[in-house]
Design a protein around this motif. Structure first.
Motif, PDB file in Angstrom:
ATOM      1  N   THR A 181       0.828  -1.124   0.031  1.00 56.43           N
ATOM      2  CA  THR A 181      -0.076   0.003   0.161  1.00 56.43           C
ATOM      3  C   THR A 181       1.119   1.308   0.274  1.00 56.43           C
TER       4      THR A 181
ATOM      5  N   THR B 140       5.351  -1.003   2.840  1.00 52.61           N
ATOM      6  CA  THR B 140       4.102  -1.378   3.651  1.00 52.61           C
ATOM      7  C   THR B 140       2.979  -2.028   2.860  1.00 52.61           C
TER       8      THR B 140
ATOM      9  N   GLU C 217      -0.494  -4.979   3.279  1.00 52.16           N
ATOM     10  CA  GLU C 217      -1.562  -5.978   4.167  1.00 52.16           C
ATOM     11  C   GLU C 217      -1.143  -7.365   3.914  1.00 52.16           C
TER      12      GLU C 217
ATOM     13  N   PRO D 199      -1.783  -5.234   8.888  1.00 48.46           N
ATOM     14  CA  PRO D 199      -0.551  -4.355   8.125  1.00 48.46           C
ATOM     15  C   PRO D 199       0.869  -5.061   8.411  1.00 48.46           C
TER      16      PRO D 199
END
Length: 207
Positions: free
Chosen positions: A119, A132, A134, A143
């Motif tokens: 993301t 970063t 999921e 996360p």
């Protein structure tokens, strides 16, 4: 200089009270911009977990696939997507692997994939980056931040343009519902909650 790092140059201008900053993108790095496919035969995704409070058990997933989009001019536009086949887990001990695949841990028949979808990506300086996204294990999505080092780019003997990254992340397996454990007589537990994930990625440019 890192893969996506922009060089900043400060220039003094006459009759201007403050210095102006301009950004100059390295053309060599910009040339790496594009879509890549992870070469599973030359990549590894693994983990390390403490066993019985005193030693580390290491394992890996032999089967995985993924794609990267690298943007040499704007690292924030870089992305990653990885699918890991849980039944390919190996720790070197067949009975232990079977336990990991069962309902106490991954429940691989119901949840055969572990997935990561990025993301956000950003440069940390030099060859260091943080991506970063999921992470989904079983039916839980949470996360995850992965710290990566860009290890270089090269054209292989078949003419493929390759890039390499090494990285790691630390998770608590209980956050993803992997809670099985056993108490030790002397205190402590059989398997630590803390798990280190490791990534050694070679990816081939497409097109």
């Amino acid at each position: 200089m890192g893969l996506f790092t922009r060089r900043s140059q400060t220039t003094d201008h006459q009759n201007v009270g403050a210095a102006a900053t301009t950004l100059d993108v390295d053309p060599v790095l910009t040339a790496l911009t594009g879509d890549y496919v992870i070469d599973a035969a030359h990549s590894s995704i693994g983990f390390t977990v403490r066993h019985a409070m005193v030693t580390n058990v290491r394992g890996s997933f032999a089967e995985h696939e993924g794609t990267l989009h690298l943007d040499g001019a704007d690292p924030a536009r870089s992305t990653a997507a990885i699918d890991v086949k849980i039944p390919s887990v190996s720790t070197g001990i067949a009975d232990r692997d079977a336990h990991l695949l069962g309902s106490d841990f991954f429940d691989a028949e119901l949840f055969p994939l572990m997935t990561f979808r990025s993301t956000e990506a950003r440069a940390l300086g030099g060859d260091a980056y943080r991506i970063t996204g999921e992470l989904t294990i079983k039916d839980v999505t949470r996360p995850l931040a992965i710290d990566l080092e860009f290890t270089g780019s090269a054209k292989d003997v078949y003419g493929n343009e390759r890039v390499g990254f090494e990285g790691s992340a630390q998770i608590l397996r209980s956050d993803w519902g992997l809670t099985w454990n056993a108490a030790l007589e002397a205190g402590g537990v059989m398997v630590s909650d803390k798990v280190k994930l490791t990534f050694d990625i070679s990816a081939i440019k497409q097109g």
